[in-house]
Design a protein around this motif. Sequence first.
Motif, mmCIF file in Angstrom:
data_model
loop_
_atom_site.group_PDB
_atom_site.id
_atom_site.type_symbol
_atom_site.label_atom_id
_atom_site.label_comp_id
_atom_site.label_asym_id
_atom_site.label_seq_id
_atom_site.Cartn_x
_atom_site.Cartn_y
_atom_site.Cartn_z
ATOM 1 N N ASN A 12 -13.322 26.147 -6.329
ATOM 2 C CA ASN A 12 -14.559 26.820 -6.740
ATOM 3 C C ASN A 12 -14.662 28.212 -6.118
ATOM 4 O O ASN A 12 -15.732 28.657 -5.692
ATOM 5 C CB ASN A 12 -15.775 25.975 -6.387
ATOM 6 C CG ASN A 12 -15.719 24.598 -7.024
ATOM 7 O OD1 ASN A 12 -15.268 24.450 -8.162
ATOM 8 N ND2 ASN A 12 -16.154 23.575 -6.300
ATOM 9 N N GLU B 165 -13.419 29.333 -3.328
ATOM 10 C CA GLU B 165 -13.309 29.388 -1.870
ATOM 11 C C GLU B 165 -11.888 29.041 -1.439
ATOM 12 O O GLU B 165 -11.341 28.003 -1.840
ATOM 13 C CB GLU B 165 -14.292 28.410 -1.223
ATOM 14 C CG GLU B 165 -14.201 28.367 0.296
ATOM 15 C CD GLU B 165 -15.080 27.295 0.908
ATOM 16 O OE1 GLU B 165 -14.976 27.088 2.140
ATOM 17 O OE2 GLU B 165 -15.862 26.654 0.173
ATOM 18 N N ARG C 279 -9.111 27.440 0.455
ATOM 19 C CA ARG C 279 -9.041 26.232 1.273
ATOM 20 C C ARG C 279 -7.654 26.024 1.886
ATOM 21 O O ARG C 279 -7.528 25.307 2.878
ATOM 22 C CB ARG C 279 -9.433 25.019 0.421
ATOM 23 C CG ARG C 279 -10.843 25.117 -0.170
ATOM 24 C CD ARG C 279 -11.910 25.093 0.907
ATOM 25 N NE ARG C 279 -11.923 23.825 1.611
ATOM 26 C CZ ARG C 279 -12.593 22.747 1.191
ATOM 27 N NH1 ARG C 279 -13.321 22.810 0.079
ATOM 28 N NH2 ARG C 279 -12.544 21.636 1.880
ATOM 29 N N ARG D 274 -7.568 27.637 -3.964
ATOM 30 C CA ARG D 274 -8.998 27.926 -3.973
ATOM 31 C C ARG D 274 -9.722 26.808 -4.714
ATOM 32 O O ARG D 274 -9.285 26.390 -5.787
ATOM 33 C CB ARG D 274 -9.279 29.265 -4.658
ATOM 34 C CG ARG D 274 -8.772 30.471 -3.885
ATOM 35 C CD ARG D 274 -9.215 31.780 -4.532
ATOM 36 N NE ARG D 274 -8.637 31.964 -5.839
ATOM 37 C CZ ARG D 274 -7.451 32.555 -6.067
ATOM 38 N NH1 ARG D 274 -6.720 33.010 -5.051
ATOM 39 N NH2 ARG D 274 -6.997 32.692 -7.294
ATOM 40 N N ASP E 167 -15.422 20.500 -10.384
ATOM 41 C CA ASP E 167 -14.728 21.523 -9.603
ATOM 42 C C ASP E 167 -13.716 22.283 -10.465
ATOM 43 O O ASP E 167 -13.267 21.787 -11.506
ATOM 44 C CB ASP E 167 -13.972 20.890 -8.427
ATOM 45 C CG ASP E 167 -14.885 20.440 -7.296
ATOM 46 O OD1 ASP E 167 -16.051 20.870 -7.265
ATOM 47 O OD2 ASP E 167 -14.419 19.659 -6.433
#
Length: 261
Positions: free
Chosen positions: A188, A190, A192, A186, A238
């Motif tokens: 941030n 989200e 990925r 992930r 990040d």
Amino acid sequence: MDSMHIVRFRDGERAAYGVLEDGVVRRASGDPFSGLTPGTEVGPLEQVTLLPPVAPSKIVAIGLNYLDHITQDAHGFEQPENPIIFLKPPSSLLAHGGNIVLPQGTERVESEAELAVVIGRRARYVPAERAYDYILGFTCSNDVSARDYQFKDGQWARAKSFDTFTPIGPAIATGLRADDLAIACRLNGEVRQQSTTAQLLFDVPYLVEFISRVMTLEPGDVIMTGTPAGPPRMAPGDVVEIEIEGVGVLRNGVVAEELPG
């Protein structure tokens, strides 16, 4: 060894081993290779200064070990006939909670979620069917990669060996098998990368056999097993998280390099 989550933390001026139980670190006597006995409470995980959970003599990494990574990300590469191995220096290790430093001059640095194998005893010429006799446990790892250097150089040593480019942790999970563990990255918050270790082209027992035919694996050595498709590009500010089922969540910030002077 019974199932436990082993951590390594800073205790004053020295490194100490502990056991993570219900989010709390307990000091432990002994060592991971001969046995640990949990003792007094140190504190909640996020309030303890963690170190990489092991101090390996070497880090053996595997490239191109998920088919989707080859077909979707690694342009120009074909599915390998045997494991592609390379070494990362112990100086690249970073603990849970530490910051990945993006070196000045790099243009694209990516995060790679990987299951890491921690060796429990000296291993040489180990057959695959006995591999788990030599494995202490598993931890989360991030094979940070400077893609521009990787493709420019034509080999991977510089691109993957900068200080802070091998985050591992937070703990070593014992008593697991790696046949089908969910793995995710992930950025941030989200998602990925998302896959499972069932998708490894060369599974953990085969990797132990293959690598131990090349080199002696010492207690504490780490094997990083490769990454699935979609490794995200990182930028200063990040936060990247690697989560592996049954193991935990490895979390690191990202900062730009500040050169001395």
